[in-house]
Enzyme design. Structure first.
Site, PDB file in Angstrom:
ATOM      1  N   LEU A   1      38.489   8.136  19.949  1.00 12.14           N
ATOM      2  CA  LEU A   1      38.978   9.541  19.459  1.00 12.14           C
ATOM      3  C   LEU A   1      40.697   9.067  19.584  1.00 12.14           C
ATOM      4  O   LEU A   1      41.347   9.006  18.429  1.00 12.14           O
ATOM      5  CB  LEU A   1      39.277  10.760  20.303  1.00 12.14           C
ATOM      6  CG  LEU A   1      40.165  11.967  20.080  1.00 12.14           C
ATOM      7  CD1 LEU A   1      39.701  12.473  18.642  1.00 12.14           C
ATOM      8  CD2 LEU A   1      39.898  12.911  21.114  1.00 12.14           C
TER       9      LEU A   1
ATOM     10  N   PRO B   1      46.529   4.392  18.904  1.00  9.31           N
ATOM     11  CA  PRO B   1      47.841   3.930  19.454  1.00  9.31           C
ATOM     12  C   PRO B   1      49.083   5.053  19.202  1.00  9.31           C
ATOM     13  O   PRO B   1      50.011   5.237  20.516  1.00  9.31           O
ATOM     14  CB  PRO B   1      48.349   2.695  18.745  1.00  9.31           C
ATOM     15  CG  PRO B   1      46.987   2.105  18.046  1.00  9.31           C
ATOM     16  CD  PRO B   1      45.928   3.331  18.078  1.00  9.31           C
TER      17      PRO B   1
ATOM     18  N   GLN C   1      46.441   7.970  54.373  1.00 12.28           N
ATOM     19  CA  GLN C   1      47.267   8.051  55.411  1.00 12.28           C
ATOM     20  C   GLN C   1      46.783   8.220  56.777  1.00 12.28           C
ATOM     21  O   GLN C   1      47.210   7.974  57.880  1.00 12.28           O
ATOM     22  CB  GLN C   1      48.019   9.638  55.036  1.00 12.28           C
ATOM     23  CG  GLN C   1      49.411   9.811  55.956  1.00 12.28           C
ATOM     24  CD  GLN C   1      50.686   9.060  55.608  1.00 12.28           C
ATOM     25  OE1 GLN C   1      50.502   8.184  54.487  1.00 12.28           O
ATOM     26  NE2 GLN C   1      51.626   9.002  56.686  1.00 12.28           N
TER      27      GLN C   1
ATOM     28  N   GLU D   1      40.341  12.348  29.459  1.00 14.08           N
ATOM     29  CA  GLU D   1      39.776  13.519  29.172  1.00 14.08           C
ATOM     30  C   GLU D   1      40.730  14.922  28.934  1.00 14.08           C
ATOM     31  O   GLU D   1      40.216  15.997  29.214  1.00 14.08           O
ATOM     32  CB  GLU D   1      38.536  13.957  29.489  1.00 14.08           C
ATOM     33  CG  GLU D   1      37.523  12.747  29.131  1.00 14.08           C
ATOM     34  CD  GLU D   1      36.022  12.896  29.422  1.00 14.08           C
ATOM     35  OE1 GLU D   1      35.583  14.150  29.381  1.00 14.08           O
ATOM     36  OE2 GLU D   1      35.303  12.013  29.638  1.00 14.08           O
TER      37      GLU D   1
HETATM   38  N1  COS Z   1      35.940  24.454  20.762  1.00 14.13           N
HETATM   39  C1  COS Z   1      35.674  24.473  19.383  1.00 14.13           C
HETATM   40  N2  COS Z   1      36.732  24.505  18.519  1.00 14.13           N
HETATM   41  C2  COS Z   1      37.875  24.354  18.918  1.00 14.13           C
HETATM   42  C3  COS Z   1      38.369  24.130  20.230  1.00 14.13           C
HETATM   43  C4  COS Z   1      37.034  24.185  21.118  1.00 14.13           C
HETATM   44  N3  COS Z   1      37.346  24.012  22.620  1.00 14.13           N
HETATM   45  N4  COS Z   1      39.443  23.731  20.564  1.00 14.13           N
HETATM   46  C5  COS Z   1      40.137  23.968  19.231  1.00 14.13           C
HETATM   47  N5  COS Z   1      39.275  24.177  18.354  1.00 14.13           N
HETATM   48  C6  COS Z   1      39.247  24.469  17.015  1.00 14.13           C
HETATM   49  C7  COS Z   1      40.406  25.355  16.686  1.00 14.13           C
HETATM   50  O1  COS Z   1      39.667  26.871  16.699  1.00 14.13           O
HETATM   51  C8  COS Z   1      40.831  25.047  15.335  1.00 14.13           C
HETATM   52  O2  COS Z   1      40.124  25.602  14.358  1.00 14.13           O
HETATM   53  P1  COS Z   1      40.508  26.554  13.174  1.00 14.13           P
HETATM   54  O3  COS Z   1      41.814  25.727  12.670  1.00 14.13           O
HETATM   55  O4  COS Z   1      39.278  26.537  12.249  1.00 14.13           O
HETATM   56  O5  COS Z   1      40.927  27.673  13.814  1.00 14.13           O
HETATM   57  C9  COS Z   1      40.857  23.645  15.304  1.00 14.13           C
HETATM   58  O6  COS Z   1      39.735  23.372  16.232  1.00 14.13           O
HETATM   59  C10 COS Z   1      42.450  23.111  15.728  1.00 14.13           C
HETATM   60  O7  COS Z   1      42.444  23.464  17.025  1.00 14.13           O
HETATM   61  P2  COS Z   1      43.934  23.490  17.540  1.00 14.13           P
HETATM   62  O8  COS Z   1      44.965  24.373  16.624  1.00 14.13           O
HETATM   63  O9  COS Z   1      43.836  24.173  19.039  1.00 14.13           O
HETATM   64  O10 COS Z   1      44.508  22.157  17.527  1.00 14.13           O
HETATM   65  P3  COS Z   1      45.713  21.478  18.172  1.00 14.13           P
HETATM   66  O11 COS Z   1      46.305  20.281  17.490  1.00 14.13           O
HETATM   67  O12 COS Z   1      46.787  22.490  18.709  1.00 14.13           O
HETATM   68  O13 COS Z   1      45.040  21.102  19.641  1.00 14.13           O
HETATM   69  C11 COS Z   1      44.994  20.411  21.869  1.00 14.13           C
HETATM   70  C12 COS Z   1      45.926  20.951  20.753  1.00 14.13           C
HETATM   71  C13 COS Z   1      45.944  19.696  23.069  1.00 14.13           C
HETATM   72  C14 COS Z   1      43.991  21.355  22.577  1.00 14.13           C
HETATM   73  C15 COS Z   1      44.243  18.933  21.451  1.00 14.13           C
HETATM   74  O14 COS Z   1      44.780  18.129  20.745  1.00 14.13           O
HETATM   75  C16 COS Z   1      43.519  18.166  22.556  1.00 14.13           C
HETATM   76  O15 COS Z   1      42.777  18.663  23.382  1.00 14.13           O
HETATM   77  N6  COS Z   1      44.237  17.223  23.037  1.00 14.13           N
HETATM   78  C17 COS Z   1      43.762  16.198  24.261  1.00 14.13           C
HETATM   79  C18 COS Z   1      42.873  15.281  23.665  1.00 14.13           C
HETATM   80  C19 COS Z   1      42.355  14.592  24.743  1.00 14.13           C
HETATM   81  O16 COS Z   1      41.565  15.147  25.677  1.00 14.13           O
HETATM   82  N7  COS Z   1      42.178  13.365  24.749  1.00 14.13           N
HETATM   83  C20 COS Z   1      41.628  12.401  25.794  1.00 14.13           C
HETATM   84  C21 COS Z   1      41.261  11.229  24.970  1.00 14.13           C
HETATM   85  S1  COS Z   1      39.222  11.472  24.888  1.00 14.13           S
HETATM   86  S2  COS Z   1      38.709  10.844  26.371  1.00 14.13           S
END
Ligand code: COS
Length: 383
Positions: free
Chosen positions: A124, A127, A337, A364
């Site tokens: 996922l 860079p 510690q 994550e």
């Molecule tokens: N389960 C199912 N669907 C989900 C969901 C979940 N937990 N979270 C979001 N979605 C869906 C939303 O409902 C939305 O769908 P619709 O457009 O149909 O409503 C779509 O996915 C996009 O979601 P959202 O608008 O929340 O996207 P964002 O860009 O705002 O997401 C976060 C922001 C921060 C939540 C996301 O980018 C994230 O989790 N980032 C961290 C990534 C991560 O953990 N990386 C670690 C590396 S992998 S080891």
């Protein structure tokens, strides 16, 4: 949810014995060589550890979330790098296929993952796209019966060992939002995939990450997860919801191990003519750690049960991951510690844990991403 206490207890006892007799004695050498010996990986395969979360019909143990969390907790009473070798196959690498894959995809890939023959890895991060996962730039453009993938994935755990990647890429480059993203199963041997050098990390030696570079890599269209474009981001988010409960269990396991080491040391080490554990200031370090581990464990189990009962659990998964990973950092700090000067020395191993657990607050989803998710969900639910 625990389906059969007796069977689960047998598995947990097996894992505990494996950790005690096989993994703990090799912690130092793995940290030194940065390699987990093949024979240990083979033992993990024989124990079924790669298949903890794979449904039974595809050869796995099909543990519930609560059962998986307890198994992982047990496996993590040692260097977390040992868990990492099974972690992506049990978790983020395979679950996209389990949740959203077609029957054909499941039949083709899951049995090999369940035995550990195919290591699955989750691609996922890029860079320029970490916390902002929806901004990813890797493209997968349809060309006849294939998709042509171009882009770079970064810090990909187990990439050097992977047989298969769950890859998130943009199938509609005109759509810069999450709905332009699709998920694919990509064979790691596909032409057009190359690997960067293994990253040098702060800790978790024995667990390997590297860049994965896709250059005109042709992926069969049948490998689009679920056969549906535009839903790959949702697949990734669902995978991470579950992954965060798994990581909370990892944090509790490692924290329990560090506290056990600190307790033993506090009862052996003498200063001012008595055990340091008899001093109240040292007792505070032990007691705070115990209470926080208990809290994190309770949260983790509650989130896992919610998931098993089919209840919403995104917020609880984030709460558990955030609290458990921050707790683990504090427990590591206190353990160092308690050990005092010895805590800073490599031979006692506690400084290695201190470095290893720093990752939990980052991967994550960082603590800050969990905070955003929790608060956002609170406001959405209240509106
Ligand atoms: N389960 C199912 N669907 C989900 C969901 C979940 N937990 N979270 C979001 N979605 C869906 C939303 O409902 C939305 O769908 P619709 O457009 O149909 O409503 C779509 O996915 C996009 O979601 P959202 O608008 O929340 O996207 P964002 O860009 O705002 O997401 C976060 C922001 C921060 C939540 C996301 O980018 C994230 O989790 N980032 C961290 C990534 C991560 O953990 N990386 C670690 C590396 S992998 S080891």
């Amino acid at each position: 949810m625990i389906r059969d206490r007796e069977t689960l207890d047998l598995l947990l006892q097996n894992i505990a014995r494996f950790v005690r007799e096989r993994l703990v004695p090799q912690e130092d050498s793995v940290a030194e060589t940065d390699e987990i010996p093949d024979e240990l990986v083979d033992e993990m395969k024989r124990m079924g550890l790669f298949g903890l979360s794979i449904p039974e019909e595809y050869g796995g143990l099909a543990l519930t979330m609560e059962e998986e969390a307890l198994a992982v907790l047990e496996l993590c009473r040692t260097s977390p790098a040992f868990r990492s070798i099974i972690g992506t196959t049990v978790g983020i690498g395979s679950q996209g296929i389990v949740f959203d894959g077609t029957e054909e995809q499941k039949r083709r890939y899951l049995p090999g993952m369940a035995t550990g023959e195919i290591i699955a890895s989750f691609a996922l991060t890029e860079p320029e796209s970490g916390s902002d996962a929806a901004s990813l730039r890797t493209t997968a453009l349809r060309d006849g019966e294939h998709y042509v993938v171009n882009g770079t994935k970064r810090y990909i755990t187990n990439a050097p060992h992977a047989g298969v990647f769950t890859l998130m890429a943009r199938t509609n480059p005109a759509d810069k939002s999450a709905s332009g993203i699709s998920a694919f199963i990509v064979d790691a041997k596909s032409p057009g995939i190359s690997f960067g050098r293994r990253d040098k990390k702060m800790g978790q030696r024995g667990a390997h990450t590297c860049d994965v570079i896709f250059e005109n890599c042709r992926v069969p269209a049948e490998n689009l997860i679920g056969g549906k474009e535009g839903v790959g981001f949702k697949t990734a988010m669902k995978v991470l919801d579950k992954g965060r409960i798994h990581i909370a269990a990892v944090c509790v396991g490692v924290a329990e191990r560090m506290l056990a080491d600190a307790l033993r040391y506090a009862m052996e080490r003498k200063q001012f003519g008595q055990r340091i554990g008899d001093f109240q200031l040292v007792q505070a370090l032990l007691a705070d750690s115990k209470a926080e581990i208990y809290a994190a464990r309770s949260m983790m189990i509650d989130a896992a049960r919610r998931r098993d009962e089919g209840l919403p659990h995104t917020t609880e998964a984030s709460c558990a991951k955030m609290f458990a990973s921050e707790m683990c950092g504090r427990v590591a700090d206190r353990a160092v510690q308690v050990f005092g000067g010895a805590g800073y020395m490599s031979e006692y191993g506690i400084e290695r844990f201190y470095r290893d657990v720093r990752l939990f607050r980052i991967y994550e989803g960082t603590t800050q991403i969990q905070q955003i998710l929790i608060a956002r969900n609170m406001m959405r639910d209240a509106a």
